[in-house]
Design a protein around this motif. Structure first.
Motif, short mmCIF file in Angstrom:
data_model
loop_
_atom_site.label_atom_id
_atom_site.label_comp_id
_atom_site.label_asym_id
_atom_site.label_seq_id
_atom_site.Cartn_x
_atom_site.Cartn_y
_atom_site.Cartn_z
N ARG A 278 0.64 -0.65 0.00
CA ARG A 278 0.27 -0.41 -0.03
C ARG A 278 1.26 1.37 0.25
O ARG A 278 0.33 2.39 -0.74
CB ARG A 278 -0.75 0.49 1.33
CG ARG A 278 -2.01 -1.45 1.41
CD ARG A 278 -3.22 -1.12 2.20
NE ARG A 278 -2.94 -0.56 3.03
CZ ARG A 278 -2.84 -2.01 4.66
NH1 ARG A 278 -2.67 -3.21 3.72
NH2 ARG A 278 -2.34 -1.46 5.64
N LYS A 281 2.26 2.11 -3.65
CA LYS A 281 1.31 3.08 -3.87
C LYS A 281 1.57 4.67 -3.83
O LYS A 281 1.23 5.55 -5.12
CB LYS A 281 0.12 2.72 -3.87
CG LYS A 281 -0.48 1.76 -3.97
CD LYS A 281 -1.91 1.55 -3.60
CE LYS A 281 -2.29 -0.14 -3.91
NZ LYS A 281 -3.41 -0.46 -3.97
N GLU A 322 -7.93 4.24 6.57
CA GLU A 322 -8.06 2.81 7.04
C GLU A 322 -7.47 2.40 8.50
O GLU A 322 -7.08 1.44 9.41
CB GLU A 322 -6.05 1.88 6.79
CG GLU A 322 -6.37 2.14 4.89
CD GLU A 322 -4.72 1.29 4.10
OE1 GLU A 322 -4.42 0.26 5.42
OE2 GLU A 322 -4.88 1.36 3.14
#
Length: 347
Positions: A278, A281, A322
């Motif tokens: 993640r 990215k 998140e």
């Protein structure tokens, strides 16, 4: 562009005699005259460039720092701009006046504040500080009230009746600065003025000289070998090395040209799943993730980025969405010192 300082191919050379081999044995000669004659006849003449083809344009009202190590040519350049030293070749103008042909006019528009080592040359040690200050003030036509304000500003009022020779070197340097800042010049040439002074005096002086620059529109050329001073004070930095200009620009521009990444360091917990994928990215230049306590999803992250201003908001948004908790985030940016070390020392 209206220039306060303009130089074209400014060069200053010194010719020295270098003798290798039996140099010390020649001292057995009884006379210094014969020793000097022997040296000139047998030694090799070498030309040393203190300044080598310097081209500078400094606008009126600019605050420029000359940054360079000892021996880079900073003092030589300032002394030429002040009309105290003549160039070997090239052209130099200060406020439109030629320093060679119009030296008298140049002396009227500049205020040269030397380093601590040269700060007491103007004073008579047997006279009091106040008598010395008044004597020079009369020559420079400085109003007495302005002189008093400058002495109070630099903390000299309590020692004004002491003999100049009894003052500490720091107090003597402050007296030189006081004379320099009250001259009412268009261009201030400062050669390591804070050397040997206490931090609070340096802070006071820096504040005053910045006000002269911003409010009175004075042009300031400040020589230093401390990158943090240049980064704090100047809106333009010229880096000198071995008599040549190797960089010129505002501090942010020079740092950006270095091309070194900024670093975002974060300490998080409550991160589950593949945190590395993640983070990738966000297109980091490099990424280092260290797992601390897996049971609570605790990680230490270090990532290199081109711009923390662009990447940091995206990182925080991702972590918040998140549900990740953040202990702390730190940003490390390259500084002017990094640029200086890279250019001068090659690392």
């Amino acid at each position: 562009m209206v220039c306060a300082v303009h130089t074209e191919r400014l060069t200053r050379v010194y010719k020295v005699f270098i003798k290798k081999g039996y140099f010390m044995s020649a001292r057995s000669l009884d006379s210094d005259f014969f020793y000097d004659l022997w040296k000139k006849l047998t030694a090799k003449k070498e030309v040393i460039y203190a300044l080598n083809n310097i081209n500078i344009d400094i606008r009126k009202g600019e605050f420029v720092c000359l940054l360079g190590p000892n021996g880079s040519g900073k003092t030589t350049l300032l002394r030429i701009l002040a009309g105290l030293l003549m160039p070997s070749s090239g052209r130099v103008e200060v406020m439109g006046y030629d320093v060679v042909n119009e030296r008298t006019q140049v002396l009227k528009v500049v205020s040269y504040i030397p380093s601590l080592l040269a700060s007491s040359a103007w004073a008579r040690p047997n006279l009091s500080l106040w008598e010395n200050m008044k004597r020079i003030a009369r020559l420079l036509r400085i109003p007495t009230e302005d002189l008093v304000k400058a002495m109070v500003l630099l903390g000299l009022n309590d020692v004004k009746d002491m003999p100049f020779g009894a003052l500490s070197t720091g107090q003597q340097a402050r007296a030189t600065i006081a004379l320099g800042i009250v001259k009412g010049a268009s261009v201030y040439l400062l050669d390591e003025p804070g050397m040997g002074l206490s931090p609070e005096v340096v802070r006071t002086f820096h504040t005053y000289i910045k006000e002269l620059n911003k409010k009175a529109g004075a042009t300031v050329v400040y020589a230093t070998h401390h990158p943090h001073i240049a980064e704090e004070l100047a809106n333009r930095v010229i880096i000198l090395y071995k008599g040549k200009i190797i960089a010129d620009g505002n501090p942010e521009e020079l740092i950006r040209k270095l091309g070194k990444e900024e670093i975002i360091e974060s300490h998080i917990y409550g991160a589950w799943g593949n945190i590395v994928e993640r983070l990738k990215k966000l297109d980091p230049l490099y990424l280092k993730v260290r797992q601390l306590r897996p049971e609570i999803g605790e990680y230490e992250i270090r990532m290199g980025v081109r711009s923390s201003r662009e990447t940091l908001p995206r990182l925080i948004d991702m972590l918040v969405q998140e549900g990740v908790k953040i202990y702390h985030i730190k940003i490390f940016k390259p500084s002017l010192e990094d640029v200086f070390i890279h250019l001068v020392e090659g690392r």
